[in-house]
Design a protein around this motif. Sequence first.
Motif, PDB file in Angstrom:
ATOM      1  N   GLY A  63     118.941   9.473  -0.662  1.00 25.83           N
ATOM      2  CA  GLY A  63     118.638   8.376   0.250  1.00 25.83           C
ATOM      3  C   GLY A  63     118.328   7.081  -0.478  1.00 25.83           C
ATOM      4  O   GLY A  63     118.736   5.994  -0.043  1.00 25.83           O
ATOM      5  N   GLN A  64     117.627   7.176  -1.595  1.00 27.16           N
ATOM      6  CA  GLN A  64     117.331   5.981  -2.386  1.00 27.16           C
ATOM      7  C   GLN A  64     118.611   5.359  -2.930  1.00 27.16           C
ATOM      8  O   GLN A  64     118.760   4.124  -2.925  1.00 27.16           O
ATOM      9  N   GLU A  65     119.534   6.184  -3.366  1.00 25.85           N
ATOM     10  CA  GLU A  65     120.802   5.663  -3.883  1.00 25.85           C
ATOM     11  C   GLU A  65     121.630   5.037  -2.764  1.00 25.85           C
ATOM     12  O   GLU A  65     122.238   3.978  -2.950  1.00 25.85           O
ATOM     13  N   VAL A  66     121.651   5.662  -1.599  1.00 28.75           N
ATOM     14  CA  VAL A  66     122.352   5.078  -0.452  1.00 28.75           C
ATOM     15  C   VAL A  66     121.746   3.715  -0.122  1.00 28.75           C
ATOM     16  O   VAL A  66     122.464   2.733   0.134  1.00 28.75           O
ATOM     17  N   GLY A  67     120.424   3.636  -0.133  1.00 25.95           N
ATOM     18  CA  GLY A  67     119.748   2.359   0.119  1.00 25.95           C
ATOM     19  C   GLY A  67     120.146   1.307  -0.888  1.00 25.95           C
ATOM     20  O   GLY A  67     120.422   0.151  -0.520  1.00 25.95           O
ATOM     21  N   ASP A  68     120.193   1.677  -2.161  1.00 21.95           N
ATOM     22  CA  ASP A  68     120.613   0.730  -3.199  1.00 21.95           C
ATOM     23  C   ASP A  68     122.019   0.198  -2.921  1.00 21.95           C
ATOM     24  O   ASP A  68     122.283  -1.000  -3.027  1.00 21.95           O
ATOM     25  N   ILE A  69     122.921   1.103  -2.572  1.00 23.99           N
ATOM     26  CA  ILE A  69     124.315   0.723  -2.305  1.00 23.99           C
ATOM     27  C   ILE A  69     124.382  -0.256  -1.141  1.00 23.99           C
ATOM     28  O   ILE A  69     125.030  -1.304  -1.223  1.00 23.99           O
ATOM     29  N   VAL A  70     123.709   0.068  -0.056  1.00 22.43           N
ATOM     30  CA  VAL A  70     123.732  -0.792   1.136  1.00 22.43           C
ATOM     31  C   VAL A  70     123.150  -2.172   0.821  1.00 22.43           C
ATOM     32  O   VAL A  70     123.715  -3.204   1.225  1.00 22.43           O
ATOM     33  N   LEU A  71     122.046  -2.207   0.084  1.00 17.77           N
ATOM     34  CA  LEU A  71     121.435  -3.497  -0.231  1.00 17.77           C
ATOM     35  C   LEU A  71     122.352  -4.352  -1.097  1.00 17.77           C
ATOM     36  O   LEU A  71     122.483  -5.564  -0.865  1.00 17.77           O
ATOM     37  N   TYR A  72     123.005  -3.751  -2.086  1.00 13.24           N
ATOM     38  CA  TYR A  72     123.958  -4.520  -2.890  1.00 13.24           C
ATOM     39  C   TYR A  72     125.128  -5.009  -2.041  1.00 13.24           C
ATOM     40  O   TYR A  72     125.618  -6.124  -2.219  1.00 13.24           O
TER      41      TYR A  72
END
Length: 102
Positions: A63-72
């Motif tokens: 979930g943290q990695e998905v969040g990083d991707i979406v924010l970028y």
Amino acid sequence: MNIQELTQRLHAIRDRNEWRKFHSPKNLAMAASVEMAELVEIFQWLSEDQSRQLEPAVLEHAGQEVGDIVLYLLLLCSELGLDMDQVVRAKLADSERRFCND
């Protein structure tokens, strides 16, 4: 998810830390790709079944990695002048047209 609010919050973090000089479309696309690779790494050696039954800590990490991707991607859209909501809706409509016509 309010995309405009999220983008404003991201811009506040970016501006507070003077990161705008690093946020070219090229750099943001590359950063999103790196984060995607980190997400892929979580699943790299799992079976299909294991990938659907992640332990809580691993699921949180994913979930943290998905969040990083979406924010970028939000930052990338902002730099390119793209409306994230509009491009996602347009792509979804295109997929419906292409794959849901009987």
